[in-house]
Design an enzyme around this catalytic site. Structure first.
Site, PDB file in Angstrom:
ATOM      1  N   THR A  16       1.047  -1.230   0.080  1.00 41.98           N
ATOM      2  CA  THR A  16      -0.093  -0.024   0.076  1.00 41.98           C
ATOM      3  C   THR A  16       0.695   1.206   0.145  1.00 41.98           C
ATOM      4  O   THR A  16       0.584   2.347  -0.608  1.00 41.98           O
ATOM      5  CB  THR A  16      -0.913  -0.081   1.399  1.00 41.98           C
ATOM      6  OG1 THR A  16      -1.668  -1.164   1.423  1.00 41.98           O
ATOM      7  CG2 THR A  16      -2.109   1.113   1.099  1.00 41.98           C
ATOM      8  N   ALA A  17       1.888   1.317   0.838  1.00 39.50           N
ATOM      9  CA  ALA A  17       2.726   2.367   0.934  1.00 39.50           C
ATOM     10  C   ALA A  17       3.353   2.893  -0.295  1.00 39.50           C
ATOM     11  O   ALA A  17       3.397   3.919  -0.794  1.00 39.50           O
ATOM     12  CB  ALA A  17       3.942   2.325   2.042  1.00 39.50           C
ATOM     13  N   SER A  41       9.039  -7.260  -5.260  1.00 43.51           N
ATOM     14  CA  SER A  41       9.393  -8.469  -5.694  1.00 43.51           C
ATOM     15  C   SER A  41       8.262  -9.398  -5.084  1.00 43.51           C
ATOM     16  O   SER A  41       7.461  -9.193  -4.201  1.00 43.51           O
ATOM     17  CB  SER A  41      10.295  -8.790  -4.717  1.00 43.51           C
ATOM     18  OG  SER A  41      10.667 -10.126  -4.531  1.00 43.51           O
ATOM     19  N   ILE A  44       8.294 -11.621  -2.097  1.00 40.77           N
ATOM     20  CA  ILE A  44       8.094 -11.152  -0.815  1.00 40.77           C
ATOM     21  C   ILE A  44       6.723 -10.572  -0.487  1.00 40.77           C
ATOM     22  O   ILE A  44       6.601  -9.365  -1.060  1.00 40.77           O
ATOM     23  CB  ILE A  44       9.201 -10.099  -0.466  1.00 40.77           C
ATOM     24  CG1 ILE A  44      10.769 -10.631  -0.730  1.00 40.77           C
ATOM     25  CG2 ILE A  44       9.290  -9.646   0.956  1.00 40.77           C
ATOM     26  CD1 ILE A  44      11.768  -9.679  -0.661  1.00 40.77           C
ATOM     27  N   GLU A  51      -7.280  -2.314   6.120  1.00 39.89           N
ATOM     28  CA  GLU A  51      -8.583  -2.331   5.637  1.00 39.89           C
ATOM     29  C   GLU A  51      -9.429  -1.219   5.964  1.00 39.89           C
ATOM     30  O   GLU A  51     -10.487  -0.753   5.455  1.00 39.89           O
ATOM     31  CB  GLU A  51      -9.359  -3.497   5.908  1.00 39.89           C
ATOM     32  CG  GLU A  51      -8.368  -4.771   5.239  1.00 39.89           C
ATOM     33  CD  GLU A  51      -9.126  -6.060   5.399  1.00 39.89           C
ATOM     34  OE1 GLU A  51      -9.841  -6.345   6.317  1.00 39.89           O
ATOM     35  OE2 GLU A  51      -9.199  -6.845   4.550  1.00 39.89           O
ATOM     36  N   LYS A  80     -17.420   4.074   6.295  1.00 41.50           N
ATOM     37  CA  LYS A  80     -17.300   3.798   7.912  1.00 41.50           C
ATOM     38  C   LYS A  80     -17.539   5.181   8.535  1.00 41.50           C
ATOM     39  O   LYS A  80     -16.841   6.364   8.200  1.00 41.50           O
ATOM     40  CB  LYS A  80     -15.779   3.414   7.944  1.00 41.50           C
ATOM     41  CG  LYS A  80     -15.047   3.423   9.511  1.00 41.50           C
ATOM     42  CD  LYS A  80     -13.658   2.983   9.561  1.00 41.50           C
ATOM     43  CE  LYS A  80     -13.058   3.131  10.729  1.00 41.50           C
ATOM     44  NZ  LYS A  80     -11.699   3.108  11.136  1.00 41.50           N
ATOM     45  N   VAL A 187      15.316  -6.317  -4.457  1.00 45.31           N
ATOM     46  CA  VAL A 187      16.787  -5.944  -4.071  1.00 45.31           C
ATOM     47  C   VAL A 187      17.598  -6.658  -3.263  1.00 45.31           C
ATOM     48  O   VAL A 187      17.205  -7.118  -2.299  1.00 45.31           O
ATOM     49  CB  VAL A 187      16.352  -4.497  -3.327  1.00 45.31           C
ATOM     50  CG1 VAL A 187      17.385  -3.709  -2.958  1.00 45.31           C
ATOM     51  CG2 VAL A 187      15.532  -3.460  -4.138  1.00 45.31           C
TER      52      VAL A 187
END
Ligand code: FAD
Length: 507
Positions: A16-17, A41, A44, A51, A80, A187
């Site tokens: 997400t970041a 990758s 990973i 959420e 929400k 990496v």
């Protein structure tokens, strides 16, 4: 054009970041002097949770020009209105930390002082009765604001619950359209410049060496660049936020579709329930010092609202924050910058605010240290105030039924939080600065919701006669009730607005 401008930025990590950062940089740097490349990758996995959000995410999506309806459909999202906390102050009690206003301030004095005076006299219901969101949420009602003058329906504050994997995919598409280059590789090494220790390049598993002026570390808890390469250090907050593990498992979608997140406290942590269109997200966050993994898993599975849809996944973490979020030519975004557990759904917000801070203090190749220091001090402030608010949920409890709650109830807390608690308990004042994320109403809802009530209230409250106060409070409650009566259910609202995802059309 300045020849000092950044020429290229490399983002490591595609959770997400990574994709939020890539989408924002792509949007603002498209066709500019600076190229953006993201390396991720597939070997990973990303954490795959995350959420629930807070209302500020609307600003992020709007800034990118993302259409809300499309976003909801693509991410199997729901709306929400707040978070319901069960068993936090005492077992069997619950309250809602609702977004939006509570009552109306009068004569420059905050509403809750008037309410508290009348509540003590037994002449007012719980504070939640004066919040549109807190009344609408348990009735599963939702709508967007409409133009209705002074009515609370003109200002409905909400956030989203969504599938984090689908959000990352959605943003990836957006970023690629905005010229972000994606490389799928691992990496395996970071190289530092001998002269100043800045990151010079990263090396991929296929041998490619990628240089950049600025590196954004979105590699998750491992902090591949900010920690493994730069040894930035970490402030460990486990003594204040002792939960360090979580079991997560999705289950079948539950009816009705609730417009709020639920957090149920257990004996060594708490369980989340996040309703999405296609499933319900669940997880048990716990302190491994007080409960072992098997017990924690049993607790989660015994409290699932519907049939599990996948194998439970265990996540381990350390609560705290990287000592510097911007170090040399590397900025940590997301879990690589720190983590304060998901109790108030603040992690995605911290990604967003870090990106906003980067845009506002965008560097050139000289990397002005004053800007970096300012960035870090603003980030410290933001993290620490959010930390205090989350700690409050553990500290402000009357529970004494387990070792975990005995520890939390009696632990020492940061001075900044101590001051807030003492001041509030004295006269109901909540002292905060404007830069803090959570406002007075949020603090108030948690304090009262968990049974922490002040001795006094604002002296000017006594200027208004009691019968006049009773009349005003009744009027506010009546307006809220009438407004909620007029709201559709979330399910109806989503159907009428065409928000039901094509993947699941059975709402
Ligand atoms: P990750 O998702 O871990 O992504 C890391 C990325 O880096 C992956 O793409 C991986 O492939 C890549 N990577 C790693 N190493 C390498 C390498 N060597 N080479 C190439 N790529 C590499 N936040 C909220 O706002 N609301 C919530 O409700 C919420 N709930 C949560 C519940 C739990 C139990 C946890 C642990 C977190 C929760 N969060 C929540 C936080 C949220 O999940 C994260 O903030 C968010 O997902 C961002 O994660 P990330 O992208 O930083 O890291």
């Amino acid at each position: 054009m300045s020849d000092k401008n950044l020429r290229n930025i490399v983002i490591v990590g595609g959770g997400t970041a990574g994709w939020m950062t890539a989408a924002a940089l792509g949007r603002f740097l498209k066709n500019s002097f600076c190229k953006v490349r993201l390396i991720e990758s597939e070997d990973i996995p990303s954490v795959g949770v995350g959420e629930a959000t807070i209302p500020q995410i609307q600003v992020f999506n709007r800034t990118l020009g993302i259409d809300e309806n499309e976003f909801i459909r693509r991410t199997q999202g729901t709306f929400k209105l707040g978070i319901e906390f069960e068993n936090w102050g005492k077992i069997g009690e619950s309250y809602i930390h609702a977004f939006g206003d509570v009552g109306n301030d009068m004569d420059s004095v905050q509403f809750y002082h008037y309410w508290w005076k009348m509540r003590q006299k037994g002449q007012a219901p719980d504070i939640g009765a004066y919040s549109l969101n807190a009344v609408a949420a348990p009735k599963s009602k939702f709508m967007r604001s409409v133009d209705a003058g002074n009515s609370p329906l003109s200002n409905i504050v909400y956030a989203y619950q969504f599938d984090a994997g689908l959000y990352a995919e959605f943003l990836r598409e957006f970023a690629l359209k905005h010229d972000v280059k994606r490389t799928q590789a691992k990496v395996v090494e970071s190289r530092l410049r001998a002269s100043d220790g800045f990151i010079e390049s990263v090396v991929l598993d296929d041998g490619e060496v990628i240089e950049a002026d600025l590196f954004i570390d979105c590699s998750g808890f491992r902090g591949l660049l900010i920690e493994k390469a730069l040894n930035t250090g970490f402030d460990d907050w486990t003594h204040w936020l002792p939960c360090d593990s979580a079991w997560a498992v999705p289950c079948e979608r539950t009816e009705p579709l609730l417009p709020y997140t639920r957090s149920t406290a257990h004996s060594a942590g708490w369980q989340w329930r996040i309703p999405l269109q296609h499933r319900t997200g669940n997880g048990h966050v716990f302190a491994s010092q007080y409960m072992n993994e098997n017990q924690a898993l049993d607790t989660l599975l015994n409290n699932l609202p519907a049939k599990a849809l996948a194998d439970p996944k265990l996540l381990k973490f350390t609560t705290g924050k990287r000592k510097k979020i911007w170090n040399k030519n590397c900025i940590a975004v997301g879990l690589s910058s720190g983590f304060m557990e998901p109790l108030e759904s603040t992690s995605i917000h911290l990604i967003q605010s870090t990106i906003a801070r980067l845009m506002s203090l965008f560097p050139n190749r000289e990397f002005n240290q004053h800007d970096i220091d300012l960035f870090n001090s603003q980030a410290d402030f933001e993290y620490e105030r959010i930390r205090d608010f989350i700690i409050l949920h553990y500290k402000a409890t009357q529970r004494d039924d387990s070792e975990f709650w005995n520890y939390c109830r009696t632990m020492s807390v940061p001075d900044t939080l101590n001051q807030k608690i003492s001041q509030f308990m004295e006269n109901g004042q909540i002292h905060r600065t404007n830069m803090e994320l959570f406002n007075d109403t949020s603090w108030l809802e948690v304090f009262h919701g968990q049974g922490f009530h002040p001795k006094g209230y604002h002296p000017l409250v006594d200027v208004v006669p009691d019968d006049e106060l009773t009349r005003r409070l009744e009027h506010i409650k009546k307006v809220i009730d009438k407004s909620v009566d007029a709201m559709p259910s979330q399910q109806e609202f989503m159907q009428h607005s065409g928000l039901v995802s094509a993947l699941k059309g059975n709402m």
